[in-house]
Structure formats: structure tokens, C-alpha cells
Design an enzyme around this catalytic site. Structure first.
Site, mmCIF file in Angstrom:
data_model
loop_
_atom_site.group_PDB
_atom_site.id
_atom_site.type_symbol
_atom_site.label_atom_id
_atom_site.label_comp_id
_atom_site.label_asym_id
_atom_site.label_seq_id
_atom_site.Cartn_x
_atom_site.Cartn_y
_atom_site.Cartn_z
ATOM 1 C CG HIS A 159 -3.225 3.595 2.491
ATOM 2 N ND1 HIS A 159 -3.584 3.347 1.096
ATOM 3 C CD2 HIS A 159 -3.432 2.317 3.018
ATOM 4 C CE1 HIS A 159 -4.140 1.768 1.428
ATOM 5 N NE2 HIS A 159 -3.344 1.343 2.491
ATOM 6 C CG ASN A 169 -6.561 -0.987 1.426
ATOM 7 O OD1 ASN A 169 -5.820 -0.433 1.114
ATOM 8 N ND2 ASN A 169 -5.834 -1.341 3.201
ATOM 9 C CB CYS A 185 -1.215 0.108 1.539
ATOM 10 S SG CYS A 185 -2.158 -1.798 1.076
HETATM 11 O O1 UT7 Z 1 -2.746 -0.772 3.690
HETATM 12 C C1 UT7 Z 1 -3.042 -1.402 5.271
HETATM 13 C C2 UT7 Z 1 -3.669 -2.700 5.246
HETATM 14 N N1 UT7 Z 1 -4.732 -3.506 6.484
HETATM 15 C C3 UT7 Z 1 -4.957 -2.253 7.797
HETATM 16 O O2 UT7 Z 1 -4.879 -1.098 6.746
HETATM 17 C C4 UT7 Z 1 -6.171 -2.894 8.278
HETATM 18 C C5 UT7 Z 1 -6.088 -1.998 9.848
HETATM 19 N N2 UT7 Z 1 -6.895 -2.657 11.215
HETATM 20 C C6 UT7 Z 1 -8.158 -2.427 10.920
HETATM 21 O O3 UT7 Z 1 -8.652 -1.142 9.847
HETATM 22 C C7 UT7 Z 1 -8.775 -3.146 12.253
HETATM 23 O O4 UT7 Z 1 -7.919 -3.842 12.480
HETATM 24 C C8 UT7 Z 1 -9.864 -3.703 11.201
HETATM 25 C C9 UT7 Z 1 -11.149 -3.299 10.102
HETATM 26 C C10 UT7 Z 1 -9.828 -4.558 10.464
HETATM 27 C C11 UT7 Z 1 -10.230 -4.935 12.543
HETATM 28 O O5 UT7 Z 1 -11.312 -3.218 12.887
HETATM 29 P P1 UT7 Z 1 -11.271 -4.098 15.066
HETATM 30 O O6 UT7 Z 1 -12.200 -2.750 15.391
HETATM 31 O O7 UT7 Z 1 -9.481 -3.961 15.131
HETATM 32 O O8 UT7 Z 1 -11.804 -5.035 15.077
HETATM 33 P P2 UT7 Z 1 -11.110 -6.611 15.469
HETATM 34 O O9 UT7 Z 1 -10.283 -7.564 14.130
HETATM 35 O O10 UT7 Z 1 -10.729 -6.554 17.412
HETATM 36 O O11 UT7 Z 1 -11.927 -7.709 15.347
HETATM 37 C C12 UT7 Z 1 -14.062 -7.421 16.277
HETATM 38 C C13 UT7 Z 1 -14.831 -8.597 16.390
HETATM 39 C C14 UT7 Z 1 -14.189 -9.553 16.076
HETATM 40 O O12 UT7 Z 1 -15.173 -10.302 17.049
HETATM 41 P P3 UT7 Z 1 -15.193 -10.746 18.455
HETATM 42 O O13 UT7 Z 1 -13.341 -11.629 18.656
HETATM 43 O O14 UT7 Z 1 -14.634 -9.500 19.350
HETATM 44 O O15 UT7 Z 1 -16.054 -11.551 19.080
HETATM 45 C C15 UT7 Z 1 -13.956 -9.750 15.469
HETATM 46 O O16 UT7 Z 1 -14.892 -11.273 14.688
HETATM 47 O O17 UT7 Z 1 -15.240 -7.972 14.849
HETATM 48 C C16 UT7 Z 1 -15.150 -9.275 14.580
HETATM 49 N N3 UT7 Z 1 -15.044 -9.316 13.293
HETATM 50 C C17 UT7 Z 1 -16.473 -8.996 12.312
HETATM 51 N N4 UT7 Z 1 -17.855 -8.988 12.598
HETATM 52 C C18 UT7 Z 1 -18.805 -8.245 11.217
HETATM 53 C C19 UT7 Z 1 -14.001 -9.155 12.516
HETATM 54 N N5 UT7 Z 1 -14.474 -9.346 11.116
HETATM 55 C C20 UT7 Z 1 -15.947 -8.754 10.949
HETATM 56 C C21 UT7 Z 1 -16.627 -8.463 10.114
HETATM 57 N N6 UT7 Z 1 -18.209 -8.371 9.968
HETATM 58 N N7 UT7 Z 1 -15.940 -8.609 8.674
#
Ligand code: UT7
Length: 331
Positions: A253, A283, A114
Site C-alpha cells: 500500500h 495515498n 486502504c
Molecule cells: O493508509 C493509511 C493512512 N495513513 C498513513 O499511512 C499515515 C501514517 N503516518 C505518516 O505517514 C506520518 O506520521 C506523517 C507523514 C503523517 C507525519 O510524519 P511524521 O514524521 O510522523 O511527522 P509528525 O506528525 O511527527 O510531525 C512532525 C512535525 C510537527 O511539527 P512539530 O510539532 O514538530 O513542530 C507537525 O506539526 O511536522 C509538522 N507537520 C508539517 N509540517 C509541514 C505536519 N504536517 C506538516 C506538513 N507540512 N504538511
């Protein structure tokens, strides 16, 4: 140190097919509400099966050349930032060079995920110091090819697209007044695709184990992103001899609106000066910064002399930032 290199023209291209949050609800256990509140994304574009990186990159490049009023024959270097090249080799830059008939251009690809476009413009500036005169930098990714549409933690985030710029010399004090690129390979495994390279070449077992798809430790990448955007932005602002107050547009980004807002707040840049389009594109990896910049320019928001702060970050882990003073063409 100002490079006296600026942007002569911009272009962007996305595939025709839109994938909305509602569409994703029928593919994985997710909801429009979760995606919107956690990422700010509402829709993304997904390439048709027959569309490759060079197709989108070529379309964006054509627009950038037309916008710059520079004929393809005057381009002496093409840099394509991509992690989803058409094929392992030749470089996608060579395929685009041929389609543009840019016969006087050297051409190569840059792999910095990215951050690739930020790497591309840094290299472009350096090459212009060596004597290259018109450099075409394209950021393109068909990242959907590396996404498992059964994995809700990644499939909601990404979209396909391309952005391109033509670099050329500008008047003193204009163009890129300060920039940097950086990497921290200790975080390489936080965001990676295990197979398809020389460590695990494509084989039936790698396909069955879904090793050709993106693996991401979202929370770790999130923390890195907010930290590095602030640190890197502050370094280039310092190098440029300005403070965040002087920045007219912050164009980061577009990975997650929460990352953008958290970083902007820490940097002291209020919402009205932050360009956000992640809601419409998701993204788009290497295409994200140039698409945002192309939109900004197209909407007439980039005024002559305006200071623009660009920041990219991504797998590697990598990052890159630049302060750009808009305009000042000496063509
Ligand atoms: O170019 C660089 C590329 N990557 C990035 O920039 C990504 C950087 N990270 C992020 O943007 C965030 O960490 C995410 C958007 C990927 C995730 O958000 P988060 O607030 O960090 O959520 P999390 O991973 O801590 O997950 C929270 C909950 C989990 O459930 P439990 O364990 O709390 O029950 C996940 O299983 O949300 C769940 N979850 C979802 N639920 C519904 C994860 N993905 C999804 C989804 N829909 N798509």
C-alpha cells in the site's frame, strides 16, 4: 492453501487534475521539502467536483475487462472496495454493474479503507470457491471529498484514483498461493471520519465542527503500519512456504515511502524489488495496491511465474496480504 485464482486483467483510472506539493504550499503552511522528505509524495490527482467513485471505478473496470478479454456479461460478481461510495446506498458496485451492463453479476461494496482491495480479493477467492467464475474487484476512493484542505497534517497525503482486476481460475501453483486479512478495532479512532454515519448524521453543527473530514493520529498509524506490514507479510510468506528472497516484487500500500522502505528493509527485500509510485499518486486508499499492480503489469515487469507480495493496511485498523504467482492462465 492455493486458491487456483489469479488475475486475468488489470485497469486503473485517475482524475485529470494534478495537485502538486507546490500547489499545496499556497493552501497550507507546508513545503515541497517537508512533504517530499516525510512522505515521498510529489503530486496527487484530485477529482473534479462532478466525478464520483463510480466514474473512476467504471473507467478502471472497463480497462480491466478489456485487458482480461472477458465480456461484462461473463462477470458473475462485482466487489467494490471503497470508503467514499457515491452515496450511502445503493452500493457503488451496483451503479458500476449497471454502467458495465454486467447483468449477470451480483454486486456489493466492502468497507475496509486502504485495505479494501486486499479484502476484496480475499472475498473474491472465497466466492470463487463457492462457484463464482469471473469476479471483478475494484478498489476506488475519491478520498479528497473527506479531506480538509486547511489541515496540513492530512491534506498533503491523499489522492483520488481507482484500480481494478478480473479474477479467474488459473493452473495449479499459480495465482494467489497464500493470503490473509485481519483487523484490530481497538485502533478504530486512530484514523476515522467522525460524522456522516448513524452516530453523527450530517447536520449544520457537524459541518461547522469539520466532523466530515479525516482525523488521523499520524505517528500511531505509522508505527502500526510498519509493524503490521512486516508481521502480515511474514505470515503469508510462511503460509506460501517461501522466504522473502523468493519475492520478485513487493507491492505494498502506497501511503508513505518511509513506511514502505522501513518495512522492506525489515523483511530483507532490497529496493530493486519494491514497487513505489506514491510520489505520483499520494495515498489513493483502496485504489493504491491495484493501481501499483496495474502499472507493474503495464510496464511488463510482472513476468510469468514471478512471485508478487501484496500488502495493504489502513483504517479499522485493518490489513491484508497475499502472495501471488503471476500468470498461469487456463482461459
Ligand atoms: O493508509 C493509511 C493512512 N495513513 C498513513 O499511512 C499515515 C501514517 N503516518 C505518516 O505517514 C506520518 O506520521 C506523517 C507523514 C503523517 C507525519 O510524519 P511524521 O514524521 O510522523 O511527522 P509528525 O506528525 O511527527 O510531525 C512532525 C512535525 C510537527 O511539527 P512539530 O510539532 O514538530 O513542530 C507537525 O506539526 O511536522 C509538522 N507537520 C508539517 N509540517 C509541514 C505536519 N504536517 C506538516 C506538513 N507540512 N504538511
Amino acid at each position: 492453501m492455493a486458491s487456483n485464482v489469479g488475475i486475468y486483467g488489470l485497469g486503473k483510472a485517475v482524475p485529470g487534475r494534478v495537485l502538486t506539493n507546490k500547489d499545496l504550499e499556497s493552501l497550507v503552511d507546508t513545503s515541497d521539502q517537508w512533504i517530499t522528505t516525510r512522505t515521498g509524495i510529489k503530486q496527487r490527482y484530485i477529482a473534479e467536483p462532478e466525478t464520483a467513485a463510480s466514474d473512476l471505478g467504471y473507467a478502471a473496470a472497463l480497462q480491466a475487462l478489456a485487458d482480461a478479454k472477458v465480456p461484462a456479461a461473463e462477470i458473475d460478481l462485482i466487489i467494490v472496495a471503497t470508503t467514499t461510495p457515491d452515496m450511502p446506498f445503493p452500493a457503488t458496485a451496483c451503479i458500476i454493474q449497471d454502467r458495465l451492463n454486467a447483468r449477470n453479476a451480483a454486486a456489493f461494496d466492502v468497507s475496509a479503507a486502504c485495505s479494501g482491495f486486499m479484502y476484496g480479493i480475499e472475498i473474491g477467492q472465497a466466492m470463487m470457491a463457492l462457484g463464482y467464475k469471473r469476479v471483478l474487484v475494484i478498489g476506488v476512493d475519491v478520498i479528497s471529498r473527506l479531506i480538509d484542505y486547511e489541515d496540513r497534517s492530512t491534506c498533503v497525503l491523499f489522492g483520488d484514483g481507482a484500480g481494478a482486476v478480473v479474477l479467474g481460475p488459473v493452473k495449479p501453483e499459480y495465482g494467489f498461493v497464500a493470503s490473509e486479512i485481519g483487523a484490530d478495532g481497538s485502533g478504530a479512532m486512530l484514523l476515522h471520519v467522525p460524522a456522516g454515519g448513524s452516530r453523527i448524521p450530517a447536520q449544520i453543527a457537524s459541518i461547522e465542527a469539520k466532523q466530515h473530514y479525516v482525523r488521523m493520529y499520524g505517528r500511531e498509524v505509522y508505527k502500526f503500519a510498519v509493524r503490521i506490514v512486516c508481521e502480515s507479510a511474514e505470515r503469508v510468506l510462511n503460509k506460501a512456504g517461501i522466504t522473502a528472497d523468493a519475492v520478485r516484487w513487493f507491492v505494498p500500500h502506497q501511503a508513505n515511502v518511509r513506511i514502505i522502505e522501513a518495512a522492506a528493509q525489515r523483511l530483507g527485500i532490497e529496493p530493486g524489488r519494491v514497487y513505489i509510485n506514491v510520489d505520483r499518486y499520494g495515498n489513493t486508499s483502496a485504489a493504491s495496491v491495484p493501481i501499483a499492480l496495474a502499472e507493474l503489469a503495464e510496464a511488463g515487469l510482472a513476468e510469468e511465474g514471478a512471485l508478487i507480495l501484496l500488502v495493504g493496511f489502513g483504517a479499522g485498523l485493518t490489513w491484508g496480504s497475499a502472495v501471488l504467482r503471476w500468470g498461469g492462465y487456463s482461459k
